[in-house]
Design a protein around this motif. Structure first.
Motif, PDB file in Angstrom:
ATOM      1  N   PHE A  76      47.173  58.263  23.607  1.00  0.00           N
ATOM      2  CA  PHE A  76      45.763  58.016  24.301  1.00  0.00           C
ATOM      3  C   PHE A  76      45.990  56.472  24.563  1.00  0.00           C
ATOM      4  N   VAL A  77      46.240  55.641  23.517  1.00  0.00           N
ATOM      5  CA  VAL A  77      46.032  54.262  23.482  1.00  0.00           C
ATOM      6  C   VAL A  77      47.225  53.780  24.562  1.00  0.00           C
ATOM      7  N   ALA A  78      48.486  54.433  24.518  1.00  0.00           N
ATOM      8  CA  ALA A  78      49.448  53.864  25.381  1.00  0.00           C
ATOM      9  C   ALA A  78      49.004  54.178  26.933  1.00  0.00           C
ATOM     10  N   GLY A  79      48.227  55.370  27.153  1.00  0.00           N
ATOM     11  CA  GLY A  79      47.965  55.388  28.569  1.00  0.00           C
ATOM     12  C   GLY A  79      47.056  54.467  29.055  1.00  0.00           C
ATOM     13  N   GLN A  80      46.289  53.924  28.120  1.00  0.00           N
ATOM     14  CA  GLN A  80      45.430  53.267  28.651  1.00  0.00           C
ATOM     15  C   GLN A  80      45.951  51.478  29.086  1.00  0.00           C
ATOM     16  N   THR A  81      46.934  51.255  28.400  1.00  0.00           N
ATOM     17  CA  THR A  81      47.413  49.965  28.780  1.00  0.00           C
ATOM     18  C   THR A  81      48.034  49.732  30.180  1.00  0.00           C
ATOM     19  N   ASP A  82      48.433  51.022  30.831  1.00  0.00           N
ATOM     20  CA  ASP A  82      48.953  50.954  32.207  1.00  0.00           C
ATOM     21  C   ASP A  82      47.989  50.273  33.223  1.00  0.00           C
ATOM     22  N   MET A  83      46.695  50.532  32.871  1.00  0.00           N
ATOM     23  CA  MET A  83      45.518  49.828  33.407  1.00  0.00           C
ATOM     24  C   MET A  83      45.167  48.480  33.564  1.00  0.00           C
ATOM     25  N   LEU A  84      45.917  47.694  32.448  1.00  0.00           N
ATOM     26  CA  LEU A  84      45.403  46.334  32.406  1.00  0.00           C
ATOM     27  C   LEU A  84      46.245  45.378  33.355  1.00  0.00           C
ATOM     28  N   ASP A  85      47.309  45.726  34.019  1.00  0.00           N
ATOM     29  CA  ASP A  85      47.714  44.694  34.910  1.00  0.00           C
ATOM     30  C   ASP A  85      47.060  44.982  36.223  1.00  0.00           C
ATOM     31  N   SER A  86      46.409  46.086  36.484  1.00  0.00           N
ATOM     32  CA  SER A  86      45.407  46.089  37.919  1.00  0.00           C
ATOM     33  C   SER A  86      44.214  45.410  37.466  1.00  0.00           C
ATOM     34  N   ILE A  87      43.616  45.415  36.263  1.00  0.00           N
ATOM     35  CA  ILE A  87      42.395  44.527  35.969  1.00  0.00           C
ATOM     36  C   ILE A  87      42.802  43.142  35.987  1.00  0.00           C
ATOM     37  N   ALA A  88      44.053  42.633  35.609  1.00  0.00           N
ATOM     38  CA  ALA A  88      44.331  41.206  35.397  1.00  0.00           C
ATOM     39  C   ALA A  88      44.129  41.040  36.986  1.00  0.00           C
ATOM     40  N   GLU A  89      45.066  41.497  37.723  1.00  0.00           N
ATOM     41  CA  GLU A  89      45.190  41.219  39.154  1.00  0.00           C
ATOM     42  C   GLU A  89      43.779  41.095  40.083  1.00  0.00           C
ATOM     43  N   ARG A  90      43.048  42.230  39.734  1.00  0.00           N
ATOM     44  CA  ARG A  90      41.696  42.198  40.499  1.00  0.00           C
ATOM     45  C   ARG A  90      41.075  40.908  39.970  1.00  0.00           C
ATOM     46  N   LEU A  91      41.185  40.592  38.956  1.00  0.00           N
ATOM     47  CA  LEU A  91      40.160  39.238  38.265  1.00  0.00           C
ATOM     48  C   LEU A  91      41.013  38.082  39.094  1.00  0.00           C
ATOM     49  N   ILE A  92      42.301  37.916  39.262  1.00  0.00           N
ATOM     50  CA  ILE A  92      43.042  36.920  39.680  1.00  0.00           C
ATOM     51  C   ILE A  92      42.504  36.579  41.156  1.00  0.00           C
ATOM     52  N   ASN A  93      42.541  37.633  41.794  1.00  0.00           N
ATOM     53  CA  ASN A  93      42.236  37.730  43.452  1.00  0.00           C
ATOM     54  C   ASN A  93      40.602  37.322  43.463  1.00  0.00           C
ATOM     55  N   ALA A  94      39.780  38.211  42.638  1.00  0.00           N
ATOM     56  CA  ALA A  94      38.191  37.670  42.885  1.00  0.00           C
ATOM     57  C   ALA A  94      37.710  36.564  42.603  1.00  0.00           C
ATOM     58  N   LEU A  95      38.360  35.768  41.603  1.00  0.00           N
ATOM     59  CA  LEU A  95      38.144  34.578  41.269  1.00  0.00           C
ATOM     60  C   LEU A  95      39.155  33.446  41.939  1.00  0.00           C
ATOM     61  N   GLU A  96      39.721  33.901  42.802  1.00  0.00           N
ATOM     62  CA  GLU A  96      40.565  32.880  43.595  1.00  0.00           C
ATOM     63  C   GLU A  96      41.388  31.939  42.619  1.00  0.00           C
ATOM     64  N   LEU A  97      42.082  32.791  42.002  1.00  0.00           N
ATOM     65  CA  LEU A  97      43.119  31.873  40.930  1.00  0.00           C
ATOM     66  C   LEU A  97      44.728  32.126  41.401  1.00  0.00           C
TER      67      LEU A  97
END
Length: 427
Positions: free
Chosen positions: A404-425
């Motif tokens: 269950f935990v391993a399945g959650q980690t796959d989503m972290l890259d998309s969250i990081a990418e979304r933040l980088i784009n939204a914060l213009e980084l």
């Protein structure tokens, strides 16, 4: 957007309150072993330099769980932004100590400044953040607006507010709209919270469901030498762990353990109360139940019917000793505690039914066979007994928790990418 009266009133009140708050907080941090210089971070005096050469991304979290929850996100953003520097602020001595053991590369910690003009001006002048990411429910009015007005981009991640907090914000719609408009992106823990944020006048186009970052915090640290010593002390005895218990729950846990001892006479219970300062009270409960015990604050290792683990920062060690963990804060209406730390240790999760803080998580974990909710102490004893007796069921539950935990980690890259784009980084 015009400045609400309540915001102006808070600015004035905070200026009057800071001298008293500073005196109290300085004493608390000094008592916890921090220097007066570090305590002065609360009034905006930095004790670390701001490195030049790349953007500075500021993460602000309230306490231990929130602080640790963003470490994996900082690491992942650091890989995508190799020139970025990271600052993480929190409010408690405990969070500072635990963060110091797990700090990602290019990251420094400071105590969060008070939500008042002077401390925030000093803080922002020194750190000059390019972006600021606030965690869960950290909606300090001046911190948000002054950071926004400094031209930094803001995001709120893992957003979660209690019903009481949301009701309070709904009564102050102008203030809520004024503050939530500061964010370029708001990522909530679930769909229900996303709808609630929009109902609180957050800009709907900037609100989206994210993930519960507490699933990303990574395994708790442990001391290998202490683990070897603890395993040697236990030998081949079976173990179960009850952690993060609150007042009124230890009685049920101890009653369950007494019942289990009838069929498993060499069973050891590792009991880790949520607040270690309650150690003496819990010790008296153990003695009153007629059970023998050893106690960590005396330097002991497991060696009796109950081991009282009344220290901070050692849960990773105790989780490594067994694969059945009951999480407290759930037999009473407290809201439950983070099951991800248990699953990451390789153990299966047991919890009471009062898990409003992690309702969707427990529902998904139960469906996956990674967790089980119990009604009371008798139900707890029965479930622990079943897992002790059935090696196949126990192994299956532990494997499900890890998957269950391993399945959650796959989503972290998309969250990081979304933040980088939204914060213009983006580079």
């Amino acid at each position: 957007m015009s400045v609400p009266f309540l915001y102006r009133a808070w600015v004035g009140a905070s200026m009057l309150l800071v001298p008293f708050a500073a005196m109290i907080e300085t004493r608390k941090l000094r008592d916890a072993g921090f220097s007066a210089m570090r305590a002065h971070e609360k009034i905006g005096h930095a004790t670390e330099p701001r490195e030049d050469g790349g953007p500075l991304i500021w993460f602000h979290a309230a306490s231990v769980g929130e602080s640790l929850s963003v470490l994996a996100l900082i690491t992942r953003m650091g890989l995508k932004l190799p020139k970025a520097q990271f600052l993480i602020t929190s409010g408690t001595a405990t969070s500072a100590k635990l963060l110091s053991e797990r700090m990602p590369p290019r990251t420094v910690h400071q105590f969060a400044p008070f939500d008042s003009p002077g401390p925030l001006k000093r803080f922002l002048k020194h750190w000059r953040p390019n972006a600021a990411i606030f965690v869960e429910s950290e909606l300090w009015p001046q911190m948000l607006r002054r950071t926004h007005d400094s031209d930094a981009k803001l995001a709120l991640v893992n957003a979660r507010l209690s019903e009481r907090s949301m009701a309070g914000w709904r009564k102050r719609p102008r203030l809520a709209r004024y503050l939530l408009d500061s964010f370029s992106l708001i990522l909530t823990q679930n769909d229900t919270m996303a709808e609630a944020m929009v109902a609180m006048h957050a800009p709907a186009a900037r609100v989206a469901r994210g993930i519960n970052l507490k699933s990303m915090a990574g395994p708790l640290p442990l001391d290998d030498d202490a683990l070897f010593e603890a395993r040697a002390a236990l030998g081949h005895r079976p173990v179960w762990i009850a952690s993060s218990t609150h007042a009124g729950e230890e009685e049920a846990v101890l009653a369950a353990h007494k019942e289990l001892l009838k069929t498993h006479p060499d069973l050891c219970l590792i009991l880790a109360p949520r607040h270690p300062e309650r150690g003496r009270d819990v010790m008296n409960l153990i003695a009153g139940a007629g059970l023998s015990f050893t106690r960590r604050t005396r330097g002991d290792m497991p060696g009796a019917q109950v081991f009282l683990a009344d220290t901070m920062g050692e849960l990773g060690l105790w989780y490594a000793l067994g694969d059945i963990v009951f999480l407290g804060g759930s037999l009473r209406p407290i809201g439950g505690h983070n099951p991800f730390e248990v699953a990451q240790s390789g153990a299966t999760v047991l919890s009471g039914t009062h898990v409003t803080n992690f309702a969707e998580t427990y529902a998904a974990m139960e469906a996956a066979g990674a967790a089980r909710l119990v009604a009371d102490g008798a139900d707890l004893a029965a479930r622990v007994g079943h897992l002790l007796d059935d090696d196949t069921a126990r192994a299956k539950a532990c494997t499900a928790a890890q998957a269950f935990v391993a399945g959650q980690t796959d989503m972290l890259d998309s969250i990081a990418e979304r933040l980088i784009n939204a914060l213009e980084l983006a580079p």
